[in-house]
Design a protein around this motif. Structure first.
Motif, short mmCIF file in Angstrom:
data_model
loop_
_atom_site.label_atom_id
_atom_site.label_comp_id
_atom_site.label_asym_id
_atom_site.label_seq_id
_atom_site.Cartn_x
_atom_site.Cartn_y
_atom_site.Cartn_z
N HIS A 282 6.99 -3.85 6.96
CA HIS A 282 6.88 -2.43 7.82
C HIS A 282 7.35 -1.89 6.58
O HIS A 282 7.80 -1.25 6.20
CB HIS A 282 9.01 -3.99 8.31
CG HIS A 282 8.88 -5.21 8.32
ND1 HIS A 282 8.12 -5.42 10.02
CD2 HIS A 282 9.22 -6.38 7.66
CE1 HIS A 282 8.33 -6.66 9.91
NE2 HIS A 282 8.78 -6.89 8.97
N HIS A 283 7.41 -0.90 8.04
CA HIS A 283 7.39 0.81 7.67
C HIS A 283 8.93 1.02 7.02
O HIS A 283 9.70 0.69 7.84
CB HIS A 283 6.98 1.67 8.94
CG HIS A 283 7.17 3.00 7.73
ND1 HIS A 283 6.14 2.88 7.65
CD2 HIS A 283 7.81 3.98 8.01
CE1 HIS A 283 6.28 4.78 7.25
NE2 HIS A 283 6.75 5.20 7.63
N CYS A 284 9.18 1.33 6.40
CA CYS A 284 10.66 1.49 5.23
C CYS A 284 10.78 3.26 5.06
O CYS A 284 10.20 4.06 5.01
CB CYS A 284 10.09 1.23 3.85
SG CYS A 284 12.09 1.87 2.81
N ASP B 20 9.08 5.69 3.29
CA ASP B 20 7.55 6.48 3.87
C ASP B 20 6.70 5.74 3.65
O ASP B 20 6.32 6.28 3.77
CB ASP B 20 7.33 7.97 3.80
CG ASP B 20 6.97 8.68 5.45
OD1 ASP B 20 7.13 8.06 6.30
OD2 ASP B 20 6.27 9.55 4.30
N ASN B 21 6.73 4.43 3.89
CA ASN B 21 5.50 3.65 3.53
C ASN B 21 5.49 2.69 4.49
O ASN B 21 6.98 1.28 4.08
CB ASN B 21 5.43 3.56 1.70
CG ASN B 21 4.34 4.48 1.15
OD1 ASN B 21 2.99 4.31 2.41
ND2 ASN B 21 4.19 5.08 0.70
N CYS B 22 4.37 2.09 4.71
CA CYS B 22 4.83 0.55 4.89
C CYS B 22 4.18 -0.56 4.36
O CYS B 22 3.76 -0.66 3.15
CB CYS B 22 3.27 0.55 6.42
SG CYS B 22 3.58 0.41 7.99
N ILE B 23 5.20 -1.38 3.65
CA ILE B 23 5.66 -2.11 2.69
C ILE B 23 4.84 -4.13 3.02
O ILE B 23 5.26 -4.49 3.78
CB ILE B 23 6.97 -2.22 2.03
CG1 ILE B 23 7.88 -1.13 1.90
CG2 ILE B 23 7.42 -2.77 0.92
CD1 ILE B 23 6.88 0.07 1.30
N LEU C 187 0.59 -1.54 14.51
CA LEU C 187 -0.23 -0.19 14.75
C LEU C 187 1.14 0.53 13.92
O LEU C 187 2.18 0.43 14.93
CB LEU C 187 -1.12 0.15 15.24
CG LEU C 187 -1.42 1.68 15.17
CD1 LEU C 187 -2.51 2.01 14.08
CD2 LEU C 187 -2.16 2.66 16.44
N CYS C 188 1.07 0.88 12.56
CA CYS C 188 2.26 1.81 11.94
C CYS C 188 1.52 3.59 12.31
O CYS C 188 0.87 3.56 12.08
CB CYS C 188 2.34 1.71 10.73
SG CYS C 188 4.19 2.55 10.33
N LYS C 189 2.29 4.29 13.66
CA LYS C 189 2.04 5.57 14.00
C LYS C 189 2.02 6.10 12.45
O LYS C 189 1.30 7.50 12.18
CB LYS C 189 2.24 5.13 15.05
CG LYS C 189 2.23 5.36 16.84
CD LYS C 189 3.47 5.44 17.48
CE LYS C 189 2.68 4.40 19.03
NZ LYS C 189 3.58 4.69 19.45
N LYS C 190 3.06 6.13 12.10
CA LYS C 190 3.53 7.19 10.26
C LYS C 190 2.06 7.06 9.39
O LYS C 190 1.46 7.98 8.96
CB LYS C 190 4.71 7.14 9.62
CG LYS C 190 6.64 7.29 10.94
CD LYS C 190 7.28 7.18 10.30
CE LYS C 190 8.37 7.62 11.51
NZ LYS C 190 9.65 6.93 10.66
N CYS C 191 1.91 5.44 8.54
CA CYS C 191 0.89 5.71 8.22
C CYS C 191 -0.47 5.43 8.67
O CYS C 191 -1.50 5.82 7.95
CB CYS C 191 0.99 4.20 7.75
SG CYS C 191 2.39 3.96 6.94
N GLU C 192 -1.18 5.31 10.13
CA GLU C 192 -2.39 5.60 10.82
C GLU C 192 -2.86 4.58 10.44
O GLU C 192 -3.91 4.27 9.68
CB GLU C 192 -3.00 7.05 10.86
CG GLU C 192 -2.16 7.44 11.68
CD GLU C 192 -2.49 9.54 11.22
OE1 GLU C 192 -3.58 9.49 10.34
OE2 GLU C 192 -2.12 9.83 12.27
ZN LIG Z 1 3.98 2.71 8.13
#
Ligand SMILES: [Zn+2]
Ligand SMILES: [Zn+2]
Length: 220
Positions: free
Chosen positions: A159-161, A165-168, A146-151
């Motif tokens: 992975h989050h960059c 500022d995004n999951c790639i 779970l990516c907390k930033k992108c929810e």
């Molecule tokens: Zn993310």
């Protein structure tokens, strides 16, 4: 002017998980690349090639054409790397990735779609909304997280960059020369770009190094 000011302020403040040098590199690497590659192309066409092959000859025309092809290939792939969107947010618009209930039958199908990644395949093979595992396993390279930033629940190798500022999807690295991440959808352009760059730099070095010694250094 406001935009430039904002950009300078942006690059002077490091975001979480980045440092100041990387932020500055992220801003200056792309213009430096464009300036250098265009400069080398122009200098080779206008000064170096006529020095070796004279002016108005067929050989000069052929070598200039070859340089133009390499330049065009490098720039078009550079643009493709920039324009192609690898983000999980965009991909999740085509199929739903939620923290909802886990449909075991659909998980493997979804992973297959992420790997194959064509819209046609997505449309034809998904019977309904598809959900990621409800309880993401412990963070590891091959598991859903779970990516907390992108929810969003990110598939393996996503992975989050901190710069984008995004999951790639299938993130390889953040390329400072294009200011984009290299991931699932633009890795082919990156590989072609590298091959062209290798060929282009070898080709220009063969002419540029003797020219530098003979014309620039010896005549100084
Ligand atoms: Zn993310
Ligand atoms: Zn990135």
């Amino acid at each position: 002017m406001e935009k430039i000011k904002e950009r300078i302020e942006r690059c002077m403040t490091a975001r979480p998980h980045t440092d100041l040098q990387s932020e500055i590199l992220n801003v200056i690497a792309a213009p430096i690349y464009l300036y250098t590659i265009t400069g080398v192309f122009y200098y080779s066409c206008v000064f170096i090639m006529p020095y070796y092959y004279g002016s108005g000859t067929w050989t000069l025309f052929l070598h200039r054409s070859l340089l133009l092809v390499i330049y065009f290939q490098m720039m078009s792939n550079w643009l493709c790397i920039r324009l192609v969107d690898n983000s999980l947010k965009t991909a999740s618009k085509h199929f739903s990735i939620n923290k909802g209930s886990h449909h075991k039958d659909n998980e493997s199908e979804l992973q297959g779609i992420v790997v194959n990644g064509t819209n046609q395949a997505m449309k034809s093979s998904i019977p309904g909304p598809v959900s990621a595992p409800s309880t993401p396993r412990r963070s590891s390279y091959w598991s859903w997280r779970l990516c907390k930033k992108c929810e969003l629940t990110a598939p393996p190798r996503c992975h989050h960059c901190p710069f984008c500022d995004n999951c790639i999807l299938k993130r390889d690295h953040h390329c400072f020369f294009t200011r984009r991440c290299i991931g699932f959808y633009n890795q082919r352009h990156f590989v072609v770009f590298l091959v062209r760059a290798m060929f282009g730099t070898s080709y220009t070095s063969v002419y540029f190094v003797p020219y530098l010694f003979k014309v620039v250094l010896l005549s100084a």
